[in-house]
Design a protein around this motif. Sequence first.
Motif, PDB file in Angstrom:
ATOM      1  N   ALA A  17       0.835  -1.203   0.000  1.00 55.06           N
ATOM      2  CA  ALA A  17       0.000   0.000   0.000  1.00 55.06           C
ATOM      3  C   ALA A  17       0.868   1.251   0.000  1.00 55.06           C
ATOM      4  N   HIS A  18       1.965   1.188   0.798  1.00 52.86           N
ATOM      5  CA  HIS A  18       2.873   2.337   0.846  1.00 52.86           C
ATOM      6  C   HIS A  18       3.558   2.533  -0.499  1.00 52.86           C
ATOM      7  N   ALA A  19       3.932   1.410  -1.129  1.00 52.24           N
ATOM      8  CA  ALA A  19       4.616   1.492  -2.414  1.00 52.24           C
ATOM      9  C   ALA A  19       3.705   2.074  -3.477  1.00 52.24           C
ATOM     10  N   ASP A  20       2.375   1.814  -3.363  1.00 52.40           N
ATOM     11  CA  ASP A  20       1.432   2.308  -4.355  1.00 52.40           C
ATOM     12  C   ASP A  20       1.043   3.760  -4.118  1.00 52.40           C
ATOM     13  N   THR A  21       1.426   4.338  -2.961  1.00 51.26           N
ATOM     14  CA  THR A  21       1.082   5.717  -2.665  1.00 51.26           C
ATOM     15  C   THR A  21       1.859   6.638  -3.592  1.00 51.26           C
ATOM     16  N   PRO A  22       1.162   7.477  -4.361  1.00 53.59           N
ATOM     17  CA  PRO A  22       1.882   8.350  -5.297  1.00 53.59           C
ATOM     18  C   PRO A  22       2.745   9.355  -4.558  1.00 53.59           C
ATOM     19  N   ARG A  23       3.921   9.598  -5.093  1.00 52.01           N
ATOM     20  CA  ARG A  23       4.820  10.589  -4.502  1.00 52.01           C
ATOM     21  C   ARG A  23       4.343  11.990  -4.861  1.00 52.01           C
ATOM     22  N   ARG A  24       4.518  12.910  -3.964  1.00 54.04           N
ATOM     23  CA  ARG A  24       4.064  14.275  -4.172  1.00 54.04           C
ATOM     24  C   ARG A  24       5.001  14.992  -5.138  1.00 54.04           C
ATOM     25  N   LEU A  41      14.811  16.900  -1.778  1.00 54.59           N
ATOM     26  CA  LEU A  41      15.403  15.814  -2.551  1.00 54.59           C
ATOM     27  C   LEU A  41      15.483  14.521  -1.756  1.00 54.59           C
ATOM     28  N   GLU A  42      15.685  14.632  -0.441  1.00 57.01           N
ATOM     29  CA  GLU A  42      15.852  13.440   0.390  1.00 57.01           C
ATOM     30  C   GLU A  42      14.552  12.949   1.009  1.00 57.01           C
ATOM     31  N   ALA A  43      13.457  13.684   0.834  1.00 54.85           N
ATOM     32  CA  ALA A  43      12.176  13.235   1.368  1.00 54.85           C
ATOM     33  C   ALA A  43      11.683  12.042   0.546  1.00 54.85           C
ATOM     34  N   PRO A  44      11.396  10.908   1.170  1.00 52.21           N
ATOM     35  CA  PRO A  44      11.089   9.688   0.409  1.00 52.21           C
ATOM     36  C   PRO A  44       9.773   9.746  -0.355  1.00 52.21           C
ATOM     37  N   ASP A  45       8.853  10.610   0.043  1.00 55.06           N
ATOM     38  CA  ASP A  45       7.542  10.654  -0.609  1.00 55.06           C
ATOM     39  C   ASP A  45       7.422  11.804  -1.602  1.00 55.06           C
ATOM     40  N   VAL A  46       8.571  12.394  -2.002  1.00 53.90           N
ATOM     41  CA  VAL A  46       8.557  13.572  -2.857  1.00 53.90           C
ATOM     42  C   VAL A  46       9.256  13.278  -4.182  1.00 53.90           C
ATOM     43  N   ASP A  47       8.641  13.711  -5.258  1.00 53.93           N
ATOM     44  CA  ASP A  47       9.215  13.614  -6.594  1.00 53.93           C
ATOM     45  C   ASP A  47       9.522  15.035  -7.068  1.00 53.93           C
ATOM     46  N   VAL A  48      10.802  15.420  -7.050  1.00 50.77           N
ATOM     47  CA  VAL A  48      11.198  16.752  -7.496  1.00 50.77           C
ATOM     48  C   VAL A  48      11.254  16.732  -9.020  1.00 50.77           C
ATOM     49  N   MET A 157       4.889  21.588 -17.084  1.00 54.64           N
ATOM     50  CA  MET A 157       4.716  20.611 -16.019  1.00 54.64           C
ATOM     51  C   MET A 157       3.297  20.637 -15.439  1.00 54.64           C
ATOM     52  N   VAL A 158       2.724  21.810 -15.223  1.00 54.19           N
ATOM     53  CA  VAL A 158       1.365  21.834 -14.652  1.00 54.19           C
ATOM     54  C   VAL A 158       0.346  21.345 -15.672  1.00 54.19           C
ATOM     55  N   ARG A 159       0.656  21.469 -16.963  1.00 52.79           N
ATOM     56  CA  ARG A 159      -0.236  20.930 -17.980  1.00 52.79           C
ATOM     57  C   ARG A 159      -0.050  19.417 -18.139  1.00 52.79           C
ATOM     58  N   GLN A 160       1.154  18.952 -17.894  1.00 56.63           N
ATOM     59  CA  GLN A 160       1.399  17.506 -17.960  1.00 56.63           C
ATOM     60  C   GLN A 160       0.800  16.784 -16.765  1.00 56.63           C
ATOM     61  N   TYR A 161       0.803  17.442 -15.589  1.00 57.65           N
ATOM     62  CA  TYR A 161       0.268  16.854 -14.363  1.00 57.65           C
ATOM     63  C   TYR A 161      -0.758  17.807 -13.736  1.00 57.65           C
ATOM     64  N   PRO A 162      -1.900  18.022 -14.377  1.00 56.17           N
ATOM     65  CA  PRO A 162      -2.858  19.004 -13.855  1.00 56.17           C
ATOM     66  C   PRO A 162      -3.347  18.647 -12.454  1.00 56.17           C
ATOM     67  N   GLY A 163      -3.310  19.637 -11.578  1.00 53.74           N
ATOM     68  CA  GLY A 163      -3.784  19.450 -10.209  1.00 53.74           C
ATOM     69  C   GLY A 163      -2.856  18.669  -9.307  1.00 53.74           C
ATOM     70  N   GLU A 164      -1.630  18.352  -9.784  1.00 50.05           N
ATOM     71  CA  GLU A 164      -0.719  17.514  -8.994  1.00 50.05           C
ATOM     72  C   GLU A 164       0.554  18.229  -8.558  1.00 50.05           C
ATOM     73  N   VAL A 165       0.909  19.332  -9.170  1.00 48.91           N
ATOM     74  CA  VAL A 165       2.228  19.925  -8.971  1.00 48.91           C
ATOM     75  C   VAL A 165       2.178  21.038  -7.923  1.00 48.91           C
ATOM     76  N   THR A 166       2.973  20.879  -6.877  1.00 50.01           N
ATOM     77  CA  THR A 166       3.208  21.948  -5.912  1.00 50.01           C
ATOM     78  C   THR A 166       4.435  22.738  -6.357  1.00 50.01           C
ATOM     79  N   ILE A 167       4.333  24.042  -6.315  1.00 50.17           N
ATOM     80  CA  ILE A 167       5.486  24.897  -6.601  1.00 50.17           C
ATOM     81  C   ILE A 167       5.934  25.512  -5.286  1.00 50.17           C
ATOM     82  N   ILE A 168       7.185  25.270  -4.916  1.00 51.81           N
ATOM     83  CA  ILE A 168       7.769  25.869  -3.720  1.00 51.81           C
ATOM     84  C   ILE A 168       8.779  26.909  -4.186  1.00 51.81           C
ATOM     85  N   ALA A 169       8.454  28.160  -3.946  1.00 52.94           N
ATOM     86  CA  ALA A 169       9.286  29.271  -4.403  1.00 52.94           C
ATOM     87  C   ALA A 169       9.995  29.894  -3.213  1.00 52.94           C
ATOM     88  N   ALA A 170      11.308  30.049  -3.327  1.00 45.99           N
ATOM     89  CA  ALA A 170      12.094  30.592  -2.220  1.00 45.99           C
ATOM     90  C   ALA A 170      12.953  31.769  -2.655  1.00 45.99           C
TER      91      ALA A 170
END
Length: 365
Positions: A17-24, A41-48, A157-170
């Motif tokens: 179940a954990h393996a099937d959880t989509p990465r953010r 980059l090191e967060a296991p549930d994140v896809d940069v 990217m937002v058009r390729q993955y609509p509603g899925e992409v978080t943008i973190i701006a620093a």
Amino acid sequence: MRLLATLLALLLTIGLAHADTPRRKVIIDDEGFALMHLMLLEAPDVDVLGITTVTGNAWANRATAMALRGLEIARRTDVPVVQGATYPLLNSEGLTDRWEALYGKLTWKGAWMKQWVEPTQQSTPPYFGPNDPVDLPEGNPTTKARDEIAANFLIRMVRQYPGEVTIIAAGPLTNLALAQRLDPAFASLAKELVYMGGSLNPRQALDNRAAADFAREFVNTPRREFNIRFDPEAASIVARSPWKAITVVPVDPSTGTQRSKALLDRMAKSASPDLASFIAALEPGFPLWDEIAAGVWLDPTLVTDQQTLYVDYNSQFGPGYGDMLSWFAPYRPGLGEQPATVIRTIDATRLETLMVRLMANSRPK
């Protein structure tokens, strides 16, 4: 034996179940490479999905080289780097000099910084022009940036993955403003925006020289913050764009944090040898501005106080140029301001613990 078999089956089910959880999915928009990037980059549930660069603390070409070299050190050259805007939409070094002659000196000017106004504990960075050759102290990258413009990459990217992409701006929000003007659907196609920028009313929270150096900036100018002040027009465009959700990390919670030598030592001890050397070479004494943005996205329970405010930024060239504007819902002017979750305070100790724990993921398994 039956109990053991049942437990093994349960563990297998949980693991699958954990393996099937989509990465953010996340895109990092920033002006360099440091601890925030490593956390994500090191967060296991994140896809940069990528790093887009922009001029802010450094010119875009230097920020791009820093990101490429940082990814090499982190052994994550699979992550694309896309260079973004070299200049703000309207603001410039010359306009900033004119502004200072009229309204007083800025504490920090990023790529335009030549010297501190008064003595400070932090070192003065070398001054470069926008097209000067880049020679990084940590070594120059051998990899190359993508042959694409950051604003176009963000839209793609937002058009390729609509509603899925978080943008973190620093950093300054120039790339995001350009993307929104190129594609009016850009913000609405993203999942959310998290950005470090703006200032409400910060106060010194740590009792040391480095903390005092940074907190003094806000005594007389409580609404001014560098990322926004560098490109106020872009910030105003982004703040009024139709995002599904906005999280704002202003300066305020950062005054209770610090990139101390002790924290860097803990992170280096936890990290892989390559990252340990990189972390140990970072200059201590700065607040954890960008790391808070990454931290509260990775673990929202770090937040101890937040408010829903309508936010915009002053884009009029005057004494309040770049200042944060905020309202509770009944008082907003109604010119497109969006509701935003504004982070007021965080648990700094737990943030540090999270940072150290994430660095352990870089060690070979």
